[in-house]
Write a protein that holds these residues in place. Sequence first.
Motif, PDB file in Angstrom:
ATOM      1  N   ILE A   5       0.834  -1.209   0.000  1.00  0.00           N
ATOM      2  CA  ILE A   5       0.000   0.000   0.000  1.00  0.00           C
ATOM      3  C   ILE A   5       0.867   1.257   0.000  1.00  0.00           C
ATOM      4  O   ILE A   5       0.624   2.196  -0.770  1.00  0.00           O
ATOM      5  N   ILE A   6       1.881   1.269   0.856  1.00  0.00           N
ATOM      6  CA  ILE A   6       2.786   2.424   0.897  1.00  0.00           C
ATOM      7  C   ILE A   6       3.549   2.551  -0.424  1.00  0.00           C
ATOM      8  O   ILE A   6       3.798   3.664  -0.904  1.00  0.00           O
ATOM      9  N   GLY A   7       3.894   1.415  -1.025  1.00  0.00           N
ATOM     10  CA  GLY A   7       4.602   1.448  -2.299  1.00  0.00           C
ATOM     11  C   GLY A   7       3.833   2.180  -3.372  1.00  0.00           C
ATOM     12  O   GLY A   7       4.410   2.877  -4.217  1.00  0.00           O
ATOM     13  N   SER A   8       2.508   2.046  -3.354  1.00  0.00           N
ATOM     14  CA  SER A   8       1.678   2.780  -4.311  1.00  0.00           C
ATOM     15  C   SER A   8       1.800   4.284  -4.093  1.00  0.00           C
ATOM     16  O   SER A   8       1.888   5.064  -5.053  1.00  0.00           O
ATOM     17  N   ASN A  66      -6.259   1.274  -8.679  1.00  0.00           N
ATOM     18  CA  ASN A  66      -5.221   1.648  -7.710  1.00  0.00           C
ATOM     19  C   ASN A  66      -4.848   0.522  -6.765  1.00  0.00           C
ATOM     20  O   ASN A  66      -4.175   0.770  -5.762  1.00  0.00           O
ATOM     21  N   ILE A  67      -5.252  -0.689  -7.071  1.00  0.00           N
ATOM     22  CA  ILE A  67      -4.862  -1.829  -6.245  1.00  0.00           C
ATOM     23  C   ILE A  67      -3.416  -2.183  -6.590  1.00  0.00           C
ATOM     24  O   ILE A  67      -3.112  -2.481  -7.754  1.00  0.00           O
ATOM     25  N   PRO A  68      -2.513  -2.145  -5.623  1.00  0.00           N
ATOM     26  CA  PRO A  68      -1.092  -2.387  -5.928  1.00  0.00           C
ATOM     27  C   PRO A  68      -0.868  -3.704  -6.666  1.00  0.00           C
ATOM     28  O   PRO A  68      -1.431  -4.738  -6.314  1.00  0.00           O
ATOM     29  N   ILE A  69      -0.077  -3.648  -7.709  1.00  0.00           N
ATOM     30  CA  ILE A  69       0.346  -4.770  -8.551  1.00  0.00           C
ATOM     31  C   ILE A  69      -0.834  -5.414  -9.279  1.00  0.00           C
ATOM     32  O   ILE A  69      -0.802  -5.588 -10.510  1.00  0.00           O
TER      33      ILE A  69
END
Length: 272
Positions: A5-8, A66-69
């Motif tokens: 989540i933070i990576g996004s 916006n869901i990571p990966i």
Amino acid sequence: MFGLIIGSFLNVVIYRLPIIMEYEWRKECSTSFPEYKIILSDCEYSLISPSSKCRKCNTQLRLIDNIPIISWLMLKGKCYSCGNSISFRYPLIELLSAITSFLIATHFGFSFFSISLLFFNFILIIIAFIDLDTMLLPDQLTLFLVWSGILLALMNISPVSLKDSTIGAIVGYLFLWNIYWLFKLGIGKDVMGYGDFKLLSALGAWLGWQYLPMVVFLSSLIGLCFGISQFRFKKNNEAFPFGPFLVIAGWISLIFGEPIIAWYFDSVIELI
């Protein structure tokens, strides 16, 4: 999951912070030197607004995008509206954030210091990719790391003593500062920027001065390998950022520093 989540959000900071910085510089210059009529472009960005959009068609991303990966995989790396390619770097940074967060959590366990290291890790990722894109190391990030590392030592949250942290910050800065001026006076060229001094100072503040030789050696080795490969394939003398190599070396020292140092001294003792 937290790292993903933070990576996004890290992707947002990496893209927007240089734009915000440039706008602020132009604004300050136009105020200080009105005679030069510096053009100010519209800067609609902050780190939290507006919502992310496709760079080509300006279509606002949906929540499901916006869901990571997962979103990148579902969209097959393309904008759902115009089909423009979405860089693989976005899911790469999200995955990098998740993996490094997992390694920190499993290596250090739960503590206030390990929580601090997570944010230290996130800032290092931002610093590395901004330097790759712009050849800049923002003071807002490097100086924050310097003072936060010393503050954690002062509050006894960090296992590094206040003395070692302070010496690490001072020696880290002065070492690269001296290297810079040796080359500047010797060949008349800037071989690195002042941001690199501050970044090594930050690593010294967080890791302690004892790890600085390892960080300098590893970053120089990685940089040398990259420089040789760049010369081999591009056959030119293009400048390349040193910050990412310092980040990689600092991260390796953080996780694997103790066993590396132990192995080194054991090998020296055996040779003696």
